[in-house]
Design an enzyme around this catalytic site. Structure first.
Site, mmCIF file in Angstrom:
data_model
loop_
_atom_site.group_PDB
_atom_site.id
_atom_site.type_symbol
_atom_site.label_atom_id
_atom_site.label_comp_id
_atom_site.label_asym_id
_atom_site.label_seq_id
_atom_site.Cartn_x
_atom_site.Cartn_y
_atom_site.Cartn_z
ATOM 1 N N GLY A 46 0.829 -1.203 0.000
ATOM 2 C CA GLY A 46 0.000 0.000 0.000
ATOM 3 C C GLY A 46 0.861 1.250 0.000
ATOM 4 O O GLY A 46 2.019 1.218 0.430
ATOM 5 N N GLN A 51 3.164 9.890 0.845
ATOM 6 C CA GLN A 51 4.467 9.198 0.821
ATOM 7 C C GLN A 51 5.264 9.500 -0.442
ATOM 8 O O GLN A 51 6.436 9.124 -0.540
ATOM 9 C CB GLN A 51 4.279 7.684 0.977
ATOM 10 C CG GLN A 51 3.799 7.289 2.379
ATOM 11 C CD GLN A 51 3.598 5.798 2.472
ATOM 12 O OE1 GLN A 51 2.590 5.279 2.024
ATOM 13 N NE2 GLN A 51 4.563 5.104 3.044
ATOM 14 N N CYS A 93 6.241 -0.466 6.630
ATOM 15 C CA CYS A 93 5.816 0.772 5.961
ATOM 16 C C CYS A 93 6.942 1.189 5.028
ATOM 17 O O CYS A 93 8.113 1.177 5.429
ATOM 18 C CB CYS A 93 5.557 1.859 6.996
ATOM 19 S SG CYS A 93 5.131 3.456 6.276
ATOM 20 N N LEU A 94 6.602 1.554 3.792
ATOM 21 C CA LEU A 94 7.640 1.920 2.816
ATOM 22 C C LEU A 94 8.424 3.167 3.247
ATOM 23 O O LEU A 94 9.537 3.389 2.774
ATOM 24 C CB LEU A 94 7.030 2.124 1.426
ATOM 25 C CG LEU A 94 6.528 0.842 0.737
ATOM 26 C CD1 LEU A 94 5.795 1.183 -0.553
ATOM 27 C CD2 LEU A 94 7.673 -0.129 0.456
ATOM 28 N N HIS A 135 -3.833 1.256 7.848
ATOM 29 C CA HIS A 135 -2.458 1.793 7.851
ATOM 30 C C HIS A 135 -2.369 2.982 6.891
ATOM 31 O O HIS A 135 -1.852 4.050 7.249
ATOM 32 C CB HIS A 135 -1.477 0.688 7.438
ATOM 33 C CG HIS A 135 -0.053 1.142 7.327
ATOM 34 N ND1 HIS A 135 0.948 0.678 8.143
ATOM 35 C CD2 HIS A 135 0.546 2.037 6.476
ATOM 36 C CE1 HIS A 135 2.100 1.275 7.809
ATOM 37 N NE2 HIS A 135 1.875 2.096 6.799
ATOM 38 N N GLU A 136 -2.892 2.805 5.671
ATOM 39 C CA GLU A 136 -2.817 3.882 4.680
ATOM 40 C C GLU A 136 -3.697 5.058 5.084
ATOM 41 O O GLU A 136 -3.322 6.214 4.885
ATOM 42 C CB GLU A 136 -3.204 3.378 3.282
ATOM 43 C CG GLU A 136 -2.295 2.289 2.711
ATOM 44 C CD GLU A 136 -0.810 2.587 2.826
ATOM 45 O OE1 GLU A 136 -0.418 3.759 2.721
ATOM 46 O OE2 GLU A 136 -0.038 1.639 3.037
ATOM 47 N N HIS A 139 -1.971 7.445 7.306
ATOM 48 C CA HIS A 139 -1.051 8.367 6.619
ATOM 49 C C HIS A 139 -1.762 9.676 6.241
ATOM 50 O O HIS A 139 -1.161 10.747 6.280
ATOM 51 C CB HIS A 139 -0.491 7.733 5.339
ATOM 52 C CG HIS A 139 0.702 6.841 5.572
ATOM 53 N ND1 HIS A 139 1.881 7.298 6.113
ATOM 54 C CD2 HIS A 139 0.895 5.526 5.320
ATOM 55 C CE1 HIS A 139 2.752 6.299 6.188
ATOM 56 N NE2 HIS A 139 2.176 5.205 5.720
HETATM 57 NI NI NI Z 1 3.018 3.288 5.587
#
Ligand code: NI
Length: 168
Positions: A46, A51, A93-94, A135-136, A139
């Site tokens: 995701g 991000q 998480c990226l 999670h997204e 953000h």
């Molecule tokens: Ni993340």
């Protein structure tokens, strides 16, 4: 369109609250296309617009790598309607490369959002899909998965988080 650089923890933009999408235009479609390319390149599950440095309420979730029945999904101006159950599961998480920790989150979610054409949809998700969506969604509110970690876990990760912060 293009693979964009992923914003890493330490960049203050990750703490900003994203703004609602007002126009379902070409610019939005280009943004989604960049998110798709960037997520594929990073091999993540995701990615939120913030991000890649765009503070718009847009994220994508793609569980097709882990579940053959899944496809890439786009969420614009999402609203969490309901969450139930609590599950603990490993999460990454990226924006935090190399960091994976067990996080407790709801195991079921009902979410309302719009697609790139401005059509509203409601979706019920469970397990990994619910986790990825929540999670997204966080953000978009400037929240990060470290906020859900225990003080002990955060203390353990202190050195690695500092390294990410100073590298970015
Ligand atoms: Ni993340």
């Amino acid at each position: 369109m293009a693979v964009r650089p992923i914003v890493i923890f330490g960049d203050p933009v990750l703490r900003e609250v994203s703004e609602k999408v007002e126009k379902f235009d070409t610019e939005l479609k280009n943004l989604v296309s960049d998110l798709v390319d960037t997520l594929k390149e990073a091999k993540g599950l995701g990615l939120a617009a913030i991000q890649i440095g765009v503070t718009k309420r847009v994220f994508i979730v793609d569980l097709s790598a882990v579940d053959i029945n899944e496809k890439l999904r786009v969420f614009i101006n999402p609203e969490i309607i309901e969450t139930t159950e609590e599950l603990e599961y490993e999460e990454g998480c990226l924006s935090f490369p190399g960091i994976y920790q067990k996080i407790t989150r709801p195991g079921k979610v009902k979410v309302k959002a719009f697609d790139t054409d401005g059509n509203e949809f409601v979706m019920d998700a469970t397990d990994l899909a619910a986790r990825a969506i929540l999670h997204e969604y966080d953000h978009l509110e400037g929240k990060l998965f470290i906020d859900l970690m225990s003080t002990l876990t955060k203390t353990m990760l202190k050195g690695r988080l500092k390294k990410l912060r100073t590298a970015s």
